[in-house]
Design a protein around this motif. Structure first.
Motif, PDB file in Angstrom:
ATOM      1  N   ALA A  18      19.297  31.842  19.949  1.00 25.74           N
ATOM      2  CA  ALA A  18      18.101  31.507  20.765  1.00 25.74           C
ATOM      3  C   ALA A  18      18.268  30.317  21.596  1.00 25.74           C
ATOM      4  O   ALA A  18      17.816  30.339  22.719  1.00 25.74           O
ATOM      5  CB  ALA A  18      17.133  31.698  19.808  1.00 25.74           C
ATOM      6  N   THR A  19      18.847  29.423  21.202  1.00 26.95           N
ATOM      7  CA  THR A  19      19.091  27.884  21.827  1.00 26.95           C
ATOM      8  C   THR A  19      20.231  28.342  23.094  1.00 26.95           C
ATOM      9  O   THR A  19      19.631  27.813  24.094  1.00 26.95           O
ATOM     10  CB  THR A  19      19.545  26.783  20.935  1.00 26.95           C
ATOM     11  N   LEU A  20      20.905  29.184  22.989  1.00 30.95           N
ATOM     12  CA  LEU A  20      22.118  29.442  23.761  1.00 30.95           C
ATOM     13  C   LEU A  20      21.392  29.981  25.072  1.00 30.95           C
ATOM     14  O   LEU A  20      21.638  29.853  26.271  1.00 30.95           O
ATOM     15  CB  LEU A  20      23.216  30.064  23.683  1.00 30.95           C
ATOM     16  N   LEU A  21      20.559  31.031  24.796  1.00 36.09           N
ATOM     17  CA  LEU A  21      19.755  31.878  25.536  1.00 36.09           C
ATOM     18  C   LEU A  21      18.589  31.165  26.258  1.00 36.09           C
ATOM     19  O   LEU A  21      17.875  31.456  27.140  1.00 36.09           O
ATOM     20  CB  LEU A  21      19.486  33.334  25.083  1.00 36.09           C
ATOM     21  N   ALA A  22      18.026  30.096  25.812  1.00 36.02           N
ATOM     22  CA  ALA A  22      16.774  29.485  25.950  1.00 36.02           C
ATOM     23  C   ALA A  22      17.006  28.974  27.579  1.00 36.02           C
ATOM     24  O   ALA A  22      18.149  28.461  28.000  1.00 36.02           O
ATOM     25  CB  ALA A  22      16.269  28.316  25.203  1.00 36.02           C
ATOM     26  N   PRO A  23      16.057  29.202  28.563  1.00 37.56           N
ATOM     27  CA  PRO A  23      16.217  28.587  29.804  1.00 37.56           C
ATOM     28  C   PRO A  23      16.441  27.209  30.001  1.00 37.56           C
ATOM     29  O   PRO A  23      15.476  26.577  29.247  1.00 37.56           O
ATOM     30  CB  PRO A  23      14.749  29.122  30.497  1.00 37.56           C
ATOM     31  N   GLY A  24      17.119  26.787  30.423  1.00 35.89           N
ATOM     32  CA  GLY A  24      17.196  25.184  30.722  1.00 35.89           C
ATOM     33  C   GLY A  24      18.183  24.713  29.901  1.00 35.89           C
ATOM     34  O   GLY A  24      18.528  23.496  30.005  1.00 35.89           O
ATOM     35  N   THR A  25      18.983  25.229  28.944  1.00 40.09           N
ATOM     36  CA  THR A  25      19.887  24.729  28.208  1.00 40.09           C
ATOM     37  C   THR A  25      21.001  24.635  28.663  1.00 40.09           C
ATOM     38  O   THR A  25      21.524  25.568  29.415  1.00 40.09           O
ATOM     39  CB  THR A  25      20.277  25.741  26.746  1.00 40.09           C
ATOM     40  N   ARG A  26      21.396  23.386  28.592  1.00 46.97           N
ATOM     41  CA  ARG A  26      22.686  22.758  29.404  1.00 46.97           C
ATOM     42  C   ARG A  26      23.943  22.279  28.583  1.00 46.97           C
ATOM     43  O   ARG A  26      24.868  22.809  28.684  1.00 46.97           O
ATOM     44  CB  ARG A  26      22.355  21.553  30.212  1.00 46.97           C
ATOM     45  N   THR A  27      23.428  21.720  27.639  1.00 44.41           N
ATOM     46  CA  THR A  27      24.569  21.271  26.521  1.00 44.41           C
ATOM     47  C   THR A  27      24.089  21.549  25.267  1.00 44.41           C
ATOM     48  O   THR A  27      23.471  20.890  24.238  1.00 44.41           O
ATOM     49  CB  THR A  27      24.648  19.760  26.636  1.00 44.41           C
ATOM     50  N   PRO A  28      24.403  23.004  24.564  1.00 43.25           N
ATOM     51  CA  PRO A  28      23.858  23.155  23.420  1.00 43.25           C
ATOM     52  C   PRO A  28      24.767  22.267  22.192  1.00 43.25           C
ATOM     53  O   PRO A  28      25.950  21.995  22.637  1.00 43.25           O
ATOM     54  CB  PRO A  28      24.019  24.564  23.304  1.00 43.25           C
ATOM     55  N   ILE A  29      24.215  22.054  21.172  1.00 44.73           N
ATOM     56  CA  ILE A  29      24.787  21.376  20.158  1.00 44.73           C
ATOM     57  C   ILE A  29      24.986  22.755  18.953  1.00 44.73           C
ATOM     58  O   ILE A  29      24.011  23.212  18.779  1.00 44.73           O
ATOM     59  CB  ILE A  29      24.220  20.310  19.511  1.00 44.73           C
ATOM     60  N   PRO A  30      26.256  22.608  18.335  1.00 42.33           N
ATOM     61  CA  PRO A  30      26.333  23.563  17.296  1.00 42.33           C
ATOM     62  C   PRO A  30      25.463  23.306  16.098  1.00 42.33           C
ATOM     63  O   PRO A  30      25.210  22.273  15.709  1.00 42.33           O
ATOM     64  CB  PRO A  30      27.968  23.837  16.874  1.00 42.33           C
ATOM     65  N   GLN A  31      25.014  24.460  15.399  1.00 39.34           N
ATOM     66  CA  GLN A  31      24.481  24.374  13.920  1.00 39.34           C
ATOM     67  C   GLN A  31      25.407  23.656  12.895  1.00 39.34           C
ATOM     68  O   GLN A  31      24.783  22.871  12.355  1.00 39.34           O
ATOM     69  CB  GLN A  31      23.854  25.476  13.560  1.00 39.34           C
ATOM     70  N   HIS A  32      26.544  24.069  12.930  1.00 42.00           N
ATOM     71  CA  HIS A  32      27.443  23.585  11.798  1.00 42.00           C
ATOM     72  C   HIS A  32      28.883  23.601  12.585  1.00 42.00           C
ATOM     73  O   HIS A  32      28.913  24.223  13.303  1.00 42.00           O
ATOM     74  CB  HIS A  32      27.228  24.421  10.691  1.00 42.00           C
ATOM     75  N   VAL A  33      29.626  22.783  12.135  1.00 43.88           N
ATOM     76  CA  VAL A  33      31.089  22.755  12.218  1.00 43.88           C
ATOM     77  C   VAL A  33      31.978  22.589  10.984  1.00 43.88           C
ATOM     78  O   VAL A  33      31.858  21.743  10.208  1.00 43.88           O
ATOM     79  CB  VAL A  33      31.336  21.338  13.238  1.00 43.88           C
ATOM     80  N   PHE A  34      32.963  23.610  11.046  1.00 43.89           N
ATOM     81  CA  PHE A  34      33.841  23.843   9.908  1.00 43.89           C
ATOM     82  C   PHE A  34      35.224  23.171  10.618  1.00 43.89           C
ATOM     83  O   PHE A  34      35.133  23.284  11.652  1.00 43.89           O
ATOM     84  CB  PHE A  34      33.925  25.179   9.358  1.00 43.89           C
ATOM     85  N   LYS A  35      36.037  22.521   9.782  1.00 45.23           N
ATOM     86  CA  LYS A  35      37.367  21.920  10.408  1.00 45.23           C
ATOM     87  C   LYS A  35      38.509  22.423   9.458  1.00 45.23           C
ATOM     88  O   LYS A  35      38.454  22.155   8.361  1.00 45.23           O
ATOM     89  CB  LYS A  35      36.992  20.563  10.203  1.00 45.23           C
ATOM     90  N   HIS A  36      39.402  22.948  10.079  1.00 41.42           N
ATOM     91  CA  HIS A  36      40.801  23.144   9.439  1.00 41.42           C
ATOM     92  C   HIS A  36      41.791  22.117  10.002  1.00 41.42           C
ATOM     93  O   HIS A  36      41.322  21.417  11.149  1.00 41.42           O
ATOM     94  CB  HIS A  36      41.318  24.462   9.880  1.00 41.42           C
ATOM     95  N   TYR A  37      43.064  21.932   9.372  1.00 39.59           N
ATOM     96  CA  TYR A  37      43.953  21.085  10.163  1.00 39.59           C
ATOM     97  C   TYR A  37      44.905  21.502  11.204  1.00 39.59           C
ATOM     98  O   TYR A  37      45.631  20.750  11.944  1.00 39.59           O
ATOM     99  CB  TYR A  37      44.750  20.526   8.889  1.00 39.59           C
ATOM    100  N   GLU A  38      44.685  23.005  11.408  1.00 39.26           N
ATOM    101  CA  GLU A  38      45.607  23.176  12.331  1.00 39.26           C
ATOM    102  C   GLU A  38      44.480  24.411  13.249  1.00 39.26           C
ATOM    103  O   GLU A  38      43.458  24.655  12.723  1.00 39.26           O
ATOM    104  CB  GLU A  38      46.532  24.515  11.790  1.00 39.26           C
TER     105      GLU A  38
END
Length: 137
Positions: free
Chosen positions: A75-95
């Motif tokens: 919904a945030t990605l598709l909202a009019p005027g969204t320029r730089t969306p921020i992810p809700q969550h980030v998971f991290k691997h080492y590779e």
């Protein structure tokens, strides 16, 4: 183009590119509905290797060469005027992460990594289940 995915209702198509850019298109018209970059997470453009819609089509996953997996609100990605969306969550691997997908219920995420490990994460936060990690033999 590294990866593509249909939404569950087959009305949207998401793409992940070598350039680090992800896009969402309307299948019926080909109209680009959203364009966003993994750069907001890493500060630099890195290849996206995988993209997937959640079972309810309300979230998108992107997986990158730098080992990060992001959960994005559609919904945030598709909202009019969204320029730089921020992810809700980030998971991290080492590779690099070569694949990511939601579970059928949408409450978990599975990732496959270049270090030969697969992990299961809680989709609502950066928590992985230590007992749910496998190494390729």
């Amino acid at each position: 183009m590294m990866s593509v995915a249909f939404s569950q209702d087959s009305c949207k198509l998401a793409t992940a590119a070598y350039s680090g850019e992800a896009q969402v298109f309307a299948v019926a018209t080909g109209e680009r509905l959203a364009s966003f970059s993994h750069t907001v997470v890493t500060g630099r453009d890195l290849e996206l290797w995988s993209i997937a819609f959640s079972p309810r089509d309300d979230r998108l996953l992107t997986a990158s060469k730098d080992g990060s997996v992001c959960v994005w609100c559609v919904a945030t990605l598709l909202a009019p005027g969204t320029r730089t969306p921020i992810p809700q969550h980030v998971f991290k691997h080492y590779e690099r992460v070569t694949f990511a997908a939601f579970s059928p219920g949408g409450d978990r995420v599975v990732t496959a990594c270049g270090d030969h490990n697969a992990r299961v994460w809680a989709a609502a936060g950066n928590v992985w289940y230590p007992g749910a990690s496998w190494e390729a033999g």
